[in-house]
Design a protein around this motif. Sequence first.
Motif, PDB file in Angstrom:
ATOM      1  N   PRO A  44      -9.419  11.573 -81.312  1.00 42.98           N
ATOM      2  CA  PRO A  44     -10.650  10.837 -80.966  1.00 42.98           C
ATOM      3  C   PRO A  44     -10.311   9.601 -80.151  1.00 42.98           C
ATOM      4  N   PRO A  45     -11.161   9.209 -79.221  1.00 42.12           N
ATOM      5  CA  PRO A  45     -10.870   8.021 -78.403  1.00 42.12           C
ATOM      6  C   PRO A  45     -10.824   6.756 -79.259  1.00 42.12           C
ATOM      7  N   VAL A  46      -9.851   5.913 -78.987  1.00 42.21           N
ATOM      8  CA  VAL A  46      -9.732   4.642 -79.691  1.00 42.21           C
ATOM      9  C   VAL A  46      -9.443   3.545 -78.669  1.00 42.21           C
ATOM     10  N   LYS A  47      -9.820   2.335 -79.026  1.00 50.92           N
ATOM     11  CA  LYS A  47      -9.490   1.183 -78.210  1.00 50.92           C
ATOM     12  C   LYS A  47      -8.280   0.497 -78.833  1.00 50.92           C
ATOM     13  N   ALA A  48      -7.270   0.212 -78.047  1.00 50.74           N
ATOM     14  CA  ALA A  48      -6.070  -0.445 -78.560  1.00 50.74           C
ATOM     15  C   ALA A  48      -5.301  -1.057 -77.401  1.00 50.74           C
ATOM     16  N   GLY A  49      -4.294  -1.854 -77.749  1.00 49.54           N
ATOM     17  CA  GLY A  49      -3.428  -2.414 -76.729  1.00 49.54           C
ATOM     18  C   GLY A  49      -3.910  -3.706 -76.110  1.00 49.54           C
ATOM     19  N   ARG A  50      -5.020  -4.286 -76.633  1.00 54.07           N
ATOM     20  CA  ARG A  50      -5.511  -5.535 -76.077  1.00 54.07           C
ATOM     21  C   ARG A  50      -5.148  -6.701 -76.991  1.00 54.07           C
ATOM     22  N   ILE A  51      -5.332  -7.913 -76.484  1.00 51.76           N
ATOM     23  CA  ILE A  51      -5.000  -9.139 -77.202  1.00 51.76           C
ATOM     24  C   ILE A  51      -6.266  -9.975 -77.338  1.00 51.76           C
TER      25      ILE A  51
END
Length: 354
Positions: free
Chosen positions: A21-28
Motif C-alpha cells: 500500500p502507498p505510504v508517505k515516508a522519508g521526510r523531515i
Amino acid sequence: MTVQTKPAADMRAVRLPSDHPPVKAGRIGVLLMNLGTPEGTDYWPMRAYLKEFLSDRRVIETSRWIWWPLLNLIILTTRPGKKGKDYASIWNNERNEGPLKTITRSQTEQLAERLKPLTGERVVFDWAMRYGFPDVKSRIQALLDEGCDRILLVPLYPQYAAPTSATACDHAFRALMEMRWQPAVRVAPPYHDDPVYIRALADSMRRQLATLDFDPEVILCSFHGMPKEYLLKGDPYHCQCAKTWRLLREELGLPKERFMLTFQSRFGPAEWLQPYTDQTVEALAKAGKTSLAIVAPGFSADCLETLEELDVENREIFLENGGQKFAYLPCLNDSEEGMRVITEVVQRELMGWI
C-alpha cells in the motif's frame, strides 16, 4: 551558516514492494513550539487555558494537596475575568486570536520560505502551543501523516527552564509514548549565548532606540521570573538569563548602571528571582530618573507579559512615580533580526539530516 546538501535526486528514497500500500515516508518535520494562548478572552476559554497552564507540575511544584483546592476553588474562580480583560487589550481582533499565535504562525511561514531553496519539499514546517491550540500532539501526528520519520522540536525559548523548554518537550514525549512506530527526534538546545542571537538583539535594539525622541537614562533587560526555589534545585535559567544580559550589554557597550537585569511576572507569596522589574521601575522613577526603556530578550514573541505587563503596567508605574518618558522595545518576533536567529538555529540542528 552555509549548509552543503545533496541534490534532490540523491535524497534518501523509500523503496517498497510493488504490491505494498502507498505510504508517505522519508521526510523531515520541523516543529516550532511556544507557550500558548487562550482561545478567547471570555471567562470559560480563559479558565480552560489557565487550568491547563497552572495544573502543570513543571510550572507549579507545590504539593497537590495544597495547590488543587487553591487553584480550583479560588484562582480559577477569580483570575479568568481579570486576565480576560488583559488579553482583550492586546487581542488580534482581525484573526480573533492572541498575538503569540499570530507571530508564531508568521515565524513558521517565513522560516519555510527562507529554507525552501535549501530543503525543497523534503522538510515540512509546523508550529504548536504547549497550552491551548494548535496542540503539540496533533501537530506531531500531522507531521507523521506528511511522511516525516524524523522530527526536529524547536522550543522557542532562548534560555532553558523546566517550566518552559522542559514542559514543551514533556508534551511531545507524551505523544510519542502512545506511538508504536516513533519518528527519530531531535530537540534544539537553548541559544542564550549564541552570537547570532546576541547580535540580532543588539541590532534590533539599536534600530528601535534610533526611532525614539529621547535617549533613555536606563534600559531594563527584563526576563520572565520564576520561584527562587527552582534555581536552588538546579534549574539553569537564572544563569542563562544573566549570561544573555552580560553578552548583550557588552555588544551594546553599555555600563551595568545603565543596562540593568530584572525579572518580571512573579505570582504568589514565594520569593522569586530578583531584582523585580516593577519594583525597579518604581525605584528608578522615585530616584529621579526621567526616561526609561525596557527590553525583554527572553521572549521570542510578544505576548501578554510584554505587551500588557511591560508596556502598560510598568509604563504606568514609571509615569505615576515621576518618570516622564518611557518606551517598550518589542521582541525579535518575526522581524528580520528574529528570523535570522530562528533560521540559524534550525539550519544548524538539521545538519546530518539534510
